[in-house]
Design a protein around this motif. Structure first.
Motif, PDB file in Angstrom:
ATOM      1  N   THR A 262       0.858  -1.186   0.000  1.00 39.09           N
ATOM      2  CA  THR A 262       0.000   0.000   0.000  1.00 39.09           C
ATOM      3  C   THR A 262       0.895   1.237   0.000  1.00 39.09           C
TER       4      THR A 262
ATOM      5  N   PRO B  15      -2.947  -2.228  -4.943  1.00 34.86           N
ATOM      6  CA  PRO B  15      -4.288  -1.762  -5.311  1.00 34.86           C
ATOM      7  C   PRO B  15      -4.317  -1.406  -6.790  1.00 34.86           C
TER       8      PRO B  15
ATOM      9  N   ASN C  62       5.974   1.809  -2.395  1.00 34.66           N
ATOM     10  CA  ASN C  62       4.918   2.482  -1.626  1.00 34.66           C
ATOM     11  C   ASN C  62       4.582   3.837  -2.241  1.00 34.66           C
TER      12      ASN C  62
ATOM     13  N   THR D 274      -3.467   5.816  -4.591  1.00 27.99           N
ATOM     14  CA  THR D 274      -4.032   6.306  -3.329  1.00 27.99           C
ATOM     15  C   THR D 274      -4.353   7.795  -3.375  1.00 27.99           C
TER      16      THR D 274
ATOM     17  N   THR E 219      -6.606   1.739  -2.397  1.00 25.46           N
ATOM     18  CA  THR E 219      -5.862   1.166  -1.284  1.00 25.46           C
ATOM     19  C   THR E 219      -6.301  -0.284  -1.065  1.00 25.46           C
ATOM     20  N   ILE E 220      -5.542  -0.993  -0.252  1.00 26.66           N
ATOM     21  CA  ILE E 220      -5.898  -2.346   0.174  1.00 26.66           C
ATOM     22  C   ILE E 220      -6.183  -2.269   1.665  1.00 26.66           C
TER      23      ILE E 220
END
Length: 463
Positions: free
Chosen positions: A17, A55, A366, A374, A388-389
């Motif tokens: 993420t 994601p 990330n 994100t 996102t997860i």
């Protein structure tokens, strides 16, 4: 029915993420992420051993089934564009409902909805392009924003599309009242027109001269003016496709004094330069976009801007035109740069290129997730459902094989353009399996959902 058994479990992957990386299983129920842990049991299992699970990408700048002011329809339908997006690891797009002068804005939005509902294979939303800020359209905007079209795109250049500063202020005032985001193509129109006319008078008409016709100072001036309007109205603004170090420096300075201005750039500004346009004949037209490709020094500045957080999104600015008489060469094989449709395809390659750059150490994985999924979702209030997860989020998941090396080629791309500006570039990492709301859209090199599977997403600009 045991609640501990999930519809689907993604097992043994390395989950990435924007903030964390960990080996974990992901349990999916009713299209959403229901659990993240170890040893989860599902009716169906996908083994993600040796894979990164990210994601799905959120691409907030895509032109699909959109006609230019010159009457050229771009090369993609919602079906072809979203199929291409899925093959590249993108599971949500924000495209445009593009108004031209004289069009009724509500009718334009309704027409784009009909087309997307029939064709989209992934989830989607719309920015509204406003070129006519007359009373009728201003009166329609509050309802359209409340219906989930939470962003308004404006142009500070292009004769048939340009919105002057007074109209920008009126639209900012409306957006502030309704909680909408203003998004802007920021270039100084008069500078571009002046430079273009003199280049053509001098016989400098080849595609490569488009870079000189859009002076870098034109971007900086327009961004500076936009910042002043933004500051005056205290209205959040996103600057699309930043290409120059000077424009970025103005944005960075404004953000440091608290101005609510956000900015995106694109892989082509990070990885290509104006030299790529210097090709024989009309070949260079494939690399024409606006703003144009710039210098290697601008690339370095943009990467630094991503690292510093002054650039918050990497979008594709997917603007697909075939390199033939239906697209780029509609005005003929000797057309001047002013007669060639501006734009490059990039919807399918955006995530691949950024994943490759992360594996090369240019950014972290990330940060790659943050820039491509994100923060784009957060900017338009699609997060935490998208980008996102996390438990409760849509199960939009992409399994990446970090060991696969691929040399990009025109024939590999699934959009309608017929070429990629990154042909010949070898990348590391490949999106093997792509899920949207828990359903495999791409698996084993093929799509597994019909056109129309995608769902409309309501956005807003409330920050």
């Amino acid at each position: 029915m045991e609640t501990s058994v999930f519809d689907l479990v993604i097992r043994n992957g390395t989950v990435v993420t924007a903030s964390d990386t960990a080996r974990a299983d992901i349990g999916v129920r009713d299209g959403a992420i229901a659990a993240i842990g170890r040893g989860l049991a599902g009716r169906e299992t996908i083994d993600a051993e040796g894979r990164y699970v990210l994601p799905g990408g959120v691409d907030t700048h895509c032109h699909v089934e959109q006609m230019t002011a010159a009457g050229i329809m771009n090369a993609d339908t919602f079906e072809s564009a979203t199929r291409s997006a899925a093959f590249g690891g993108t599971t949500t797009i924000i495209s445009f409902a593009a108004q031209h002068r004289g069009m009724d804005l509500a009718e334009v939005v309704a027409d784009y909805h009909r087309r997307a509902e029939a064709g989209a294979m992934i989830d989607y939303a719309f920015h509204m392009i406003v070129t006519d800020a007359g009373e009728r359209n201003l009166a329609q905007l509050p309802r359209l924003v409340r219906d989930g079209h939470g962003s308004i795109k404006l142009f500070m250049t292009y004769d048939p599309l340009i919105v002057d500063d007074a109209a920008i202020l009126s639209l900012m005032q409306l957006a502030k009242a309704e909680g909408a985001m203003i998004c802007v193509h920021a270039e100084n129109h008069s500078m571009i027109a002046w430079a273009s006319a003199r280049l053509i008078e001098a016989g400098c008409t080849a595609p490569k001269y488009q870079a000189l016709a859009h002076p870098r100072e034109a971007e900086a001036e327009a961004i500076g003016r936009l910042i002043a309007l933004c500051e005056y109205m205290d209205q959040p603004v996103t600057v699309f496709h930043v290409s120059t170090s000077e424009g970025l420096a103005l944005i960075a300075a404004a953000r440091r004094r608290g101005v609510r201005i956000f900015a995106e750039t694109c892989p082509h500004y990070l990885l290509l330069t104006a030299d790529d346009m210097d090709k024989p004949g009309m070949e260079g037209a494939k690399w024409m976009c606006s703003p144009p490709l710039r210098r290697t020094s601008d690339q370095e500045a943009l990467w630094q801007g991503l690292a510093a957080g002054d650039l918050t999104i990497v979008s594709s600015d997917h603007a697909p035109f075939r390199h033939d008489a239906t697209g780029k060469l509609r005005a003929g094989p000797t057309a001047s740069f002013k007669q060639i449709a501006n734009g490059m395809p990039g919807l399918e390659t955006r995530m691949m290129l950024m994943f490759d750059q992360a594996l090369q150490g240019r950014i972290s994985l990330n940060r790659m997730v943050d820039l491509t999924a994100t923060t784009p979702a957060k900017t338009y209030n699609l997060h935490p459902r998208k980008g996102t997860i996390a438990v409760g989020a849509d199960a939009d998941l992409v399994l990446w094989n970090p060991e696969t090396r691929v040399t990009l080629a025109d024939a590999m791309i699934h959009d309608g353009t017929g070429y990629t500006p990154f042909a010949g570039r070898t990348i590391q990492g490949w999106p093997e399996t792509v899920l949207v709301r828990g359903t495999p859209v791409v698996r084993d090199g093929a799509t597994h959902v019909p056109p129309g599977f995608g769902q409309f997403l309501r956005t807003s600009g409330k920050l």
